[in-house]
Each structure stands twice: as structure tokens, then as C-alpha cells.
Design a protein around this motif. Structure first.
Motif, short mmCIF file in Angstrom:
data_model
loop_
_atom_site.label_atom_id
_atom_site.label_comp_id
_atom_site.label_asym_id
_atom_site.label_seq_id
_atom_site.Cartn_x
_atom_site.Cartn_y
_atom_site.Cartn_z
N ASP A 10 0.82 -1.21 0.00
CA ASP A 10 0.00 0.00 0.00
C ASP A 10 0.86 1.26 0.00
O ASP A 10 0.48 2.28 -0.58
CB ASP A 10 -0.92 0.02 1.23
CG ASP A 10 -2.01 -1.05 1.18
OD1 ASP A 10 -2.26 -1.57 0.07
OD2 ASP A 10 -2.59 -1.35 2.23
N ARG A 11 2.03 1.19 0.65
CA ARG A 11 2.91 2.34 0.78
C ARG A 11 3.79 2.57 -0.45
O ARG A 11 4.35 3.65 -0.61
CB ARG A 11 3.80 2.19 2.01
CG ARG A 11 3.06 2.27 3.33
CD ARG A 11 3.96 1.86 4.49
NE ARG A 11 3.34 2.14 5.78
CZ ARG A 11 2.40 1.39 6.35
NH1 ARG A 11 1.98 0.30 5.73
NH2 ARG A 11 1.89 1.71 7.51
N GLY A 12 3.97 1.54 -1.26
CA GLY A 12 4.86 1.67 -2.41
C GLY A 12 5.38 0.33 -2.85
O GLY A 12 4.65 -0.66 -2.87
N GLY A 124 1.33 10.45 -12.99
CA GLY A 124 0.05 10.23 -13.62
C GLY A 124 -0.44 8.80 -13.50
O GLY A 124 -1.62 8.51 -13.75
N GLY A 125 0.46 7.89 -13.11
CA GLY A 125 0.10 6.48 -12.93
C GLY A 125 0.37 6.03 -11.51
O GLY A 125 0.86 6.79 -10.67
N LYS A 126 0.06 4.77 -11.23
CA LYS A 126 0.25 4.20 -9.91
C LYS A 126 1.52 3.36 -9.86
O LYS A 126 1.97 2.86 -10.90
CB LYS A 126 -0.96 3.34 -9.53
CG LYS A 126 -2.25 4.13 -9.39
CD LYS A 126 -3.40 3.19 -9.02
CE LYS A 126 -4.70 3.97 -8.87
NZ LYS A 126 -5.83 3.06 -8.49
N VAL A 199 13.88 0.58 -1.86
CA VAL A 199 12.54 0.88 -1.32
C VAL A 199 12.02 2.13 -2.02
O VAL A 199 12.74 3.14 -2.12
CB VAL A 199 12.60 1.11 0.20
CG1 VAL A 199 11.23 1.51 0.74
CG2 VAL A 199 13.10 -0.16 0.91
N TYR A 200 10.78 2.04 -2.49
CA TYR A 200 10.18 3.18 -3.19
C TYR A 200 8.85 3.55 -2.54
O TYR A 200 7.94 2.71 -2.46
CB TYR A 200 9.95 2.86 -4.67
CG TYR A 200 9.18 3.95 -5.40
CD1 TYR A 200 9.83 5.12 -5.79
CD2 TYR A 200 7.82 3.83 -5.64
CE1 TYR A 200 9.13 6.14 -6.41
CE2 TYR A 200 7.11 4.84 -6.27
CZ TYR A 200 7.77 5.99 -6.65
OH TYR A 200 7.07 7.01 -7.26
N THR A 201 8.72 4.79 -2.09
CA THR A 201 7.47 5.29 -1.53
C THR A 201 6.61 5.87 -2.65
O THR A 201 7.10 6.64 -3.47
CB THR A 201 7.75 6.40 -0.48
OG1 THR A 201 8.60 5.87 0.54
CG2 THR A 201 6.45 6.89 0.14
N ALA A 206 11.35 9.01 -6.72
CA ALA A 206 12.78 8.87 -6.45
C ALA A 206 12.93 7.75 -5.43
O ALA A 206 12.02 7.51 -4.64
CB ALA A 206 13.38 10.16 -5.91
N PRO A 207 14.05 7.03 -5.44
CA PRO A 207 14.22 5.96 -4.45
C PRO A 207 14.17 6.51 -3.03
O PRO A 207 14.76 7.56 -2.73
CB PRO A 207 15.61 5.40 -4.77
CG PRO A 207 15.88 5.81 -6.18
CD PRO A 207 15.19 7.13 -6.36
N THR A 208 13.47 5.82 -2.15
CA THR A 208 13.44 6.19 -0.74
C THR A 208 14.70 5.71 -0.03
O THR A 208 15.31 6.43 0.75
CB THR A 208 12.20 5.58 -0.05
OG1 THR A 208 11.02 6.00 -0.75
CG2 THR A 208 12.11 6.01 1.40
N GLU A 209 15.08 4.47 -0.31
CA GLU A 209 16.31 3.88 0.24
C GLU A 209 16.93 2.97 -0.82
O GLU A 209 16.23 2.24 -1.51
CB GLU A 209 16.01 3.04 1.49
CG GLU A 209 15.47 3.82 2.67
CD GLU A 209 16.55 4.56 3.44
OE1 GLU A 209 17.74 4.36 3.11
OE2 GLU A 209 16.20 5.33 4.35
#
Length: 243
Positions: A10-12, A124-126, A199-201, A206-209
Motif C-alpha cells: 500500500d505504501r509503495g 500520472g500512474g500508480k 525501497v520506493y514510496t 525517487a528511491p526512498t532507500e
């Protein structure tokens, strides 16, 4: 061999890959199998590869070369309007490399086979993830299939099937993946650390981690030993079978 997982939450999104490419008795080798393409604020795309190393490296090289600002190097992964079109481009590039590498027909093509996980988000997308087959066709994650694996998948799948929940926090998702990877490492010498993690939010573009987990990482070691002890304890608590 290889083990890679792309997971939608759900978060990414969370991606993890091992790095082992050779597990001979005295010849262990490693290579990166995770690659990231990003335009901050507009798109973030992650690719993981399994299969023939020459094929996957050639595919990534072609995709990177075609991101350069030269007209005749289109189509570029950074100009595709949707993740669906990105998956199509990755599939056609993979098929192109396999076809070029195997001019002698299908039997030769099998030797150059590879599979790919590609995921990310374009504005524009998920956030989404695709599994791309050697033939160039692909499928997308869904509620029924929220993650994809490539490479040596059978040992690490049971824990993912039993414990995955879409609402998992990123830290818990990484714990789940490390258990899955550790189970695979202990069952198959051809998969091994270090592990690459991205990890992508959602909606961050952009990459989270971006992390590399080495074999001696204390958290990984604690998860590995703790999971082994938990399995033994759970087994002891189950009823013995007495026919």
C-alpha cells in the motif's frame, strides 16, 4: 543462479536481489542484478534480472545507451508515457538481445534466456510491478498476485505467501524478504549475499532507500538465527503424529 523479488505494498514498492553469479567449489563470483532509472519528480523505474548474464548485461547496456539524448537511440525508457509501455520496451529489448545472441534457432535461444522484473511509477500512474518473460511478453501484479519472483524461487516463496500483507510497513516487508532470501541461501548454494535493496514510496518519484546488505550485517544475522530458532520452537509445540 539468482533470486529476486519485487513486492507491491500500500505504501509503495520494495525490490530485493542477490548478487551471486557463480557458485563453483572455489570460484564464487558476484554481479549487480538491480538497476535504477530515475527522473526526480517525474519517474522512478527499477529493473532486476535473472538468467544468462551476458544477455541481461547487454539488455541493461542497451536500455542505458538509449536514454542518452541522441535521436537515433530512441526508444528511451525515460520517455515512455506509462509503466505498461516501459514493460513493453523492456520486453522488446530483451527479445532483441536474445534473438541477436542466438542466430541458430530456438535451442540456441534457450541458452541465452533471461527473465526480468521491472517496476516503479511514472507521474500520472500508480506504482506497479511487471514480470517480463524471455519471449518479451509480460504480466502485472494484482491483488491476487502482489509480488513477483525470478531465479531460484521455490525455497523463498512459502514465507511470502503465508506472511505477506499489503499494509506492511517497509521495515516489516524487508524483514519478510530477508527471511525469504535466507531460506533460499540455506537451500541453494547458487544464491547468496550481498543483497541489493531498493525501497520506493508511492508518489515520491525517487528511491526512498538504496541499501546493500552484506552477509555479516547484524540485523540480517539476527533475523537469520531468530527465524531458525522460531521454526524449531514452533515444531516442538506441534502435536506429534501418532497413528
Amino acid at each position: 543462479m539468482t533470486y529476486c523479488v519485487g513486492l507491491r505494498l500500500d505504501r509503495g514498492l520494495v525490490f530485493m536481489s542477490d548478487t551471486r553469479t557463480n557458485a563453483g567449489v572455489d570460484n564464487f563470483a558476484s554481479a549487480r542484478k538491480m538497476f535504477n532509472f530515475s527522473v526526480p519528480g517525474e519517474r522512478n523505474i527499477t529493473i532486476m534480472t535473472a538468467g544468462n548474464l551476458a544477455t541481461t548485461q547487454a539488455m541493461i547496456s542497451l536500455l542505458r545507451e538509449r536514454t542518452e539524448a541522441v535521436d537515433d537511440r530512441d526508444p528511451s525508457i525515460l520517455s515512455q508515457p506509462t509503466m505498461f509501455q516501459v514493460a513493453r520496451l523492456v520486453g522488446s529489448t530483451l527479445r532483441e538481445v536474445i534473438s541477436y545472441s542466438s542466430p541458430n534457432g530456438q535451442e540456441s535461444a534457450d541458452a541465452f534466456s533471461a527473465s526480468v522484473i521491472v517496476g516503479g511509477q511514472i507521474k500520472g500512474g500508480k506504482p506497479t510491478v511487471f514480470l517480463v518473460y524471455p519471449e518479451g511478453n509480460f504480466i502485472e501484479v494484482s491483488e491476487d498476485t502482489p509480488f513477483f519472483q525470478i531465479g531460484e524461487t521455490k525455497y523463498g516463496k512459502p514465507i511470502l505467501v503465508r506472511a505477506y500483507e499489503p499494509e506492511l510497513a517497509f521495515g516489516d516487508a524487508l524483514k519478510l524478504l530477508l527471511v525469504s532470501f535466507d531460506s533460499t541461501v540455506k537451500s541453494n548454494l547458487s544464491v547468496g549475499p550481498p543483497f541489493d535493496v531498493l525501497v520506493y514510496t508511492g508518489d515520491s518519484f525517487a528511491p526512498t532507500e538504496i541499501i546493500r546488505i552484506e552477509s555479516g550485517d547484524p540485523i540480517y544475522q539476527a533475523i537469520s538465527s531468530g527465524w531458525g530458532e522460531a521454526l524449531k520452537s514452533a515444531l516442538d509445540q506441534l502435536p506429534s503424529y501418532t497413528p
